[in-house]
Write a protein that holds these residues in place. Structure first.
Motif, mmCIF file in Angstrom:
data_model
loop_
_atom_site.group_PDB
_atom_site.id
_atom_site.type_symbol
_atom_site.label_atom_id
_atom_site.label_comp_id
_atom_site.label_asym_id
_atom_site.label_seq_id
_atom_site.Cartn_x
_atom_site.Cartn_y
_atom_site.Cartn_z
ATOM 1 N N SER A 1 0.831 -1.222 0.000
ATOM 2 C CA SER A 1 0.000 0.000 0.000
ATOM 3 C C SER A 1 0.859 1.264 0.000
ATOM 4 O O SER A 1 0.579 2.219 0.726
ATOM 5 N N LEU A 2 1.913 1.252 -0.815
ATOM 6 C CA LEU A 2 2.825 2.403 -0.887
ATOM 7 C C LEU A 2 3.026 2.740 -2.364
ATOM 8 O O LEU A 2 4.129 2.615 -2.905
ATOM 9 N N THR A 3 1.956 3.170 -3.023
ATOM 10 C CA THR A 3 2.003 3.266 -4.488
ATOM 11 C C THR A 3 2.990 4.327 -4.978
ATOM 12 O O THR A 3 3.477 4.244 -6.099
ATOM 13 N N GLY A 4 3.282 5.320 -4.128
ATOM 14 C CA GLY A 4 4.207 6.366 -4.552
ATOM 15 C C GLY A 4 5.671 5.937 -4.531
ATOM 16 O O GLY A 4 6.526 6.628 -5.076
ATOM 17 N N TRP A 5 5.953 4.811 -3.926
ATOM 18 C CA TRP A 5 7.362 4.389 -3.813
ATOM 19 C C TRP A 5 7.953 3.911 -5.138
ATOM 20 O O TRP A 5 9.145 4.036 -5.371
ATOM 21 N N LYS A 6 7.106 3.295 -5.971
ATOM 22 C CA LYS A 6 7.579 2.794 -7.256
ATOM 23 C C LYS A 6 8.793 1.868 -7.105
ATOM 24 O O LYS A 6 9.900 2.163 -7.556
ATOM 25 N N VAL A 7 8.573 0.773 -6.426
ATOM 26 C CA VAL A 7 9.579 -0.288 -6.388
ATOM 27 C C VAL A 7 8.924 -1.544 -6.964
ATOM 28 O O VAL A 7 7.908 -2.012 -6.446
ATOM 29 N N GLY A 8 9.497 -2.043 -8.041
ATOM 30 C CA GLY A 8 8.982 -3.256 -8.663
ATOM 31 C C GLY A 8 10.076 -4.307 -8.722
ATOM 32 O O GLY A 8 11.244 -4.023 -8.411
ATOM 33 N N TYR A 9 9.695 -5.535 -9.087
ATOM 34 C CA TYR A 9 10.710 -6.589 -9.208
ATOM 35 C C TYR A 9 10.277 -7.576 -10.279
ATOM 36 O O TYR A 9 9.089 -7.837 -10.470
ATOM 37 N N ILE A 10 11.270 -8.076 -10.996
ATOM 38 C CA ILE A 10 11.018 -9.057 -12.059
ATOM 39 C C ILE A 10 11.736 -10.345 -11.677
ATOM 40 O O ILE A 10 12.906 -10.317 -11.276
ATOM 41 N N THR A 11 11.020 -11.459 -11.809
ATOM 42 C CA THR A 11 11.659 -12.774 -11.721
ATOM 43 C C THR A 11 11.585 -13.384 -13.117
ATOM 44 O O THR A 11 10.496 -13.447 -13.696
ATOM 45 N N ALA A 12 12.719 -13.797 -13.640
ATOM 46 C CA ALA A 12 12.736 -14.399 -14.984
ATOM 47 C C ALA A 12 13.960 -15.299 -15.093
ATOM 48 O O ALA A 12 14.960 -15.073 -14.400
ATOM 49 N N PRO A 13 13.906 -16.301 -15.967
ATOM 50 C CA PRO A 13 15.113 -17.118 -16.177
ATOM 51 C C PRO A 13 16.245 -16.227 -16.677
ATOM 52 O O PRO A 13 15.997 -15.222 -17.350
ATOM 53 N N ALA A 14 17.481 -16.601 -16.344
ATOM 54 C CA ALA A 14 18.628 -15.735 -16.615
ATOM 55 C C ALA A 14 18.704 -15.312 -18.086
ATOM 56 O O ALA A 14 19.001 -14.156 -18.389
ATOM 57 N N ALA A 15 18.390 -16.232 -18.995
ATOM 58 C CA ALA A 15 18.530 -15.908 -20.419
ATOM 59 C C ALA A 15 17.551 -14.812 -20.836
ATOM 60 O O ALA A 15 17.864 -13.983 -21.697
ATOM 61 N N LEU A 16 16.366 -14.799 -20.232
ATOM 62 C CA LEU A 16 15.396 -13.741 -20.542
ATOM 63 C C LEU A 16 15.740 -12.464 -19.788
ATOM 64 O O LEU A 16 15.543 -11.356 -20.292
ATOM 65 N N LEU A 17 16.222 -12.631 -18.555
ATOM 66 C CA LEU A 17 16.478 -11.443 -17.728
ATOM 67 C C LEU A 17 17.657 -10.622 -18.261
ATOM 68 O O LEU A 17 17.700 -9.412 -18.059
ATOM 69 N N ARG A 18 18.571 -11.270 -18.964
ATOM 70 C CA ARG A 18 19.757 -10.532 -19.448
ATOM 71 C C ARG A 18 19.368 -9.356 -20.360
ATOM 72 O O ARG A 18 19.748 -8.221 -20.066
ATOM 73 N N PRO A 19 18.602 -9.576 -21.441
ATOM 74 C CA PRO A 19 18.236 -8.416 -22.270
ATOM 75 C C PRO A 19 17.307 -7.434 -21.531
ATOM 76 O O PRO A 19 17.356 -6.227 -21.790
ATOM 77 N N ILE A 20 16.496 -7.941 -20.614
ATOM 78 C CA ILE A 20 15.614 -7.055 -19.834
ATOM 79 C C ILE A 20 16.486 -6.122 -18.968
ATOM 80 O O ILE A 20 16.233 -4.924 -18.838
ATOM 81 N N THR A 21 17.560 -6.687 -18.407
ATOM 82 C CA THR A 21 18.479 -5.897 -17.576
ATOM 83 C C THR A 21 19.207 -4.850 -18.412
ATOM 84 O O THR A 21 19.483 -3.742 -17.944
ATOM 85 N N LYS A 22 19.489 -5.190 -19.674
ATOM 86 C CA LYS A 22 20.125 -4.194 -20.560
ATOM 87 C C LYS A 22 19.215 -2.983 -20.699
ATOM 88 O O LYS A 22 19.673 -1.837 -20.682
ATOM 89 N N ALA A 23 17.920 -3.234 -20.827
ATOM 90 C CA ALA A 23 16.982 -2.107 -20.918
ATOM 91 C C ALA A 23 17.000 -1.308 -19.615
ATOM 92 O O ALA A 23 17.105 -0.076 -19.632
ATOM 93 N N HIS A 24 16.930 -2.007 -18.504
ATOM 94 C CA HIS A 24 16.917 -1.335 -17.186
ATOM 95 C C HIS A 24 18.151 -0.447 -17.017
ATOM 96 O O HIS A 24 18.053 0.666 -16.488
ATOM 97 N N GLN A 25 19.300 -0.912 -17.501
ATOM 98 C CA GLN A 25 20.518 -0.111 -17.273
ATOM 99 C C GLN A 25 20.472 1.204 -18.030
ATOM 100 O O GLN A 25 21.092 2.175 -17.620
ATOM 101 N N PHE A 26 19.673 1.234 -19.123
ATOM 102 C CA PHE A 26 19.584 2.490 -19.869
ATOM 103 C C PHE A 26 18.357 3.317 -19.472
ATOM 104 O O PHE A 26 18.277 4.490 -19.796
ATOM 105 N N VAL A 27 17.389 2.699 -18.829
ATOM 106 C CA VAL A 27 16.153 3.428 -18.494
ATOM 107 C C VAL A 27 16.306 4.152 -17.149
ATOM 108 O O VAL A 27 16.141 5.369 -17.076
ATOM 109 N N THR A 28 16.577 3.404 -16.079
ATOM 110 C CA THR A 28 16.750 4.067 -14.765
ATOM 111 C C THR A 28 18.083 3.708 -14.116
ATOM 112 O O THR A 28 18.494 4.367 -13.185
#
Ligand SMILES: Cc1ncc(COP(=O)(O)O)c(C=O)c1O
Length: 395
Positions: A235-262
């Motif tokens: 119940s802390l919607t203003g905090w904006k903390v999220g989390y992704i669980t994914a197999p390493a092979a999928l998470l790698r390109p997702i993490t590349k996006a994260h490194q350039f987004v925030t």
């Protein structure tokens, strides 16, 4: 002057912001945007404050603090029996909104098709389109929000890269059953497609309903990215903390996006959310019952005013059929705008959750509010109905 990006310029301001601005202008009761009146657990608020004061204010690790990534992995094991390697399979993001963006940026190519289930959260389609990918929406059938299996099957093809699945679902309050998930899983396997599962309301389910992550079904562990949000779970919607669980092979390109987004997320909030996820089972098991009571309070008050609510098994939201309150030819958006001005209550038009030709008699009401807020909204709606004639919300 050259203009901005055509795809994004074609979209208006998100309906949640637009209606909250109207709410402030008209001092209306805001049952629009999904944020609780609740202040959120004191444990988390104190942990976050102390961590800042104690001086932990520099960039944390890009993938998230070890404590929070370990807490997410432990959470996934505790609630769903998932074995997750916190070092390679968990990414912390600035809200589920960033998590979705990272998944789309990291997984999609221009021309890929993405199956969406409507009514769909309004972030998905614009970002998918902006990336040159193609949304393939399939509509659930109200009032029970059934999954039209033949249409879903027809939406899938060899061009399908992703399914975006939101369960428990905003705005319908639907919790997908194991049978429905098994059907979707069979299509994902048949077409060798991936799934992005938006599960931000994972702990906000009521009664007999049980949230089953698609990731737990046979064959799905390797093709699914599962997204959670501290905003909803604590119940802390203003905090904006999220989390992704994914197999390493999928998470790698997702993490590349994260490194350039925030690149990263505030360390004090990560620290506090790790403490929150570590709480005993009682905290999580206790989330549904008060929300279900608020849902029932709002639904009963609306039923007394002649407005039926559709079934709702989870989330913060009830869908209402306001057909008998609408004027001749008035669509849901016009109705909601008039209701703010004449009735002093904000609701969200359901057309915001559809790509094209939406139903025009449905609106979304948020019930994660104090009893006094719900009662005041009902009082105002009752008064507006009673006023009658042209001043009334009732036709
Ligand atoms: C279905 C859904 N996904 C994602 C989000 C965004 O979550 P966050 O506030 O963590 O960015 C929301 C917020 O309302 C939501 O309803």
């Amino acid at each position: 002057m050259k203009s901005g990006n055509a795809t994004l310029s074609g979209y208006g301001t998100t309906i949640f912001e637009a209606m909250s601005v109207l709410a402030r202008e008209h001092a209306a009761v805001n049952l629009g945007q999904g944020f609780p009146d609740d202040r959120g657990p004191e444990l988390l608020r104190r942990e976050a404050a102390a961590y800042v004061v104690d001086g932990h204010n520099q960039y944390p690790p890009m993938m998230g603090t070890p404590a929070l990534r370990q807490a997410v992995a432990a959470h996934d094991r505790r609630f769903y029996g998932l074995e997750v390697d916190w070092q390679t399979e968990v990414l912390v993001t600035s809200g589920a909104t960033e998590a979705l963006m990272d998944c789309f940026l990291g997984l999609l190519e221009a021309g890929d098709e993405v199956v969406l289930i409507e009514p769909a959260y309004d972030t998905y389609a614009p970002v998918i389109r902006r990336l040159g990918a193609i949304p393939r929406p399939v509509r659930l059938v109200p009032p029970a929000w059934q999954l039209p299996r033949e249409e879903v099957e027809a939406a899938f093809s060899t061009r399908t890269k992703l399914l975006v699945l939101n369960s428990p679902m905003n705005p319908t309050g639907k919790v997908f059953t194991r049978e429905e998930l098994a059907f979707l899983a069979s299509l994902l396997e048949r077409y060798d497609a991936l799934a992005v599962c938006d599960e931000v309301y994972e702990h906000l389910v009521f009664g007999e309903a049980r949230h089953v992550p698609l990731m737990t079904l046979p064959g799905m562990r390797e093709r699914t990215a599962r997204i959670g949000s501290a905003g909803k779970t604590f119940s802390l919607t203003g905090w904006k903390v999220g989390y992704i669980t994914a197999p390493a092979a999928l998470l790698r390109p997702i993490t590349k996006a994260h490194q350039f987004v925030t690149f990263t997320t505030p360390p004090n909030l990560q620290h506090a959310v790790a403490a929150g996820l570590g709480q005993g089972d009682g905290y999580f098991a206790g989330l549904g019952a008060p929300l279900a009571r608020s849902r029932d309070r709002l639904a009963a008050g609306l039923a007394a005013l002649g407005v039926p609510a559709l079934p709702c098994e989870g989330t913060y939201f009830l869908v209402l059929d306001v057909g008998r309150w609408q004027r001749e030819g008035e669509d849901d958006l016009a109705f909601c705008k008039r209701l703010v001005v004449e009735g002093g209550v904000v609701l969200i038009p359901m057309s915001a959750f559809y790509d094209a030709s939406p139903p025009r008699n449905l609106v979304r009401a948020c019930f994660c509010k104090l009893d006094s807020t719900i009662d005041e909204a009902l009082r105002r709606l009752g008064a507006a109905v009673q006023r009658g004639g042209g001043d009334s919300v009732e036709r």
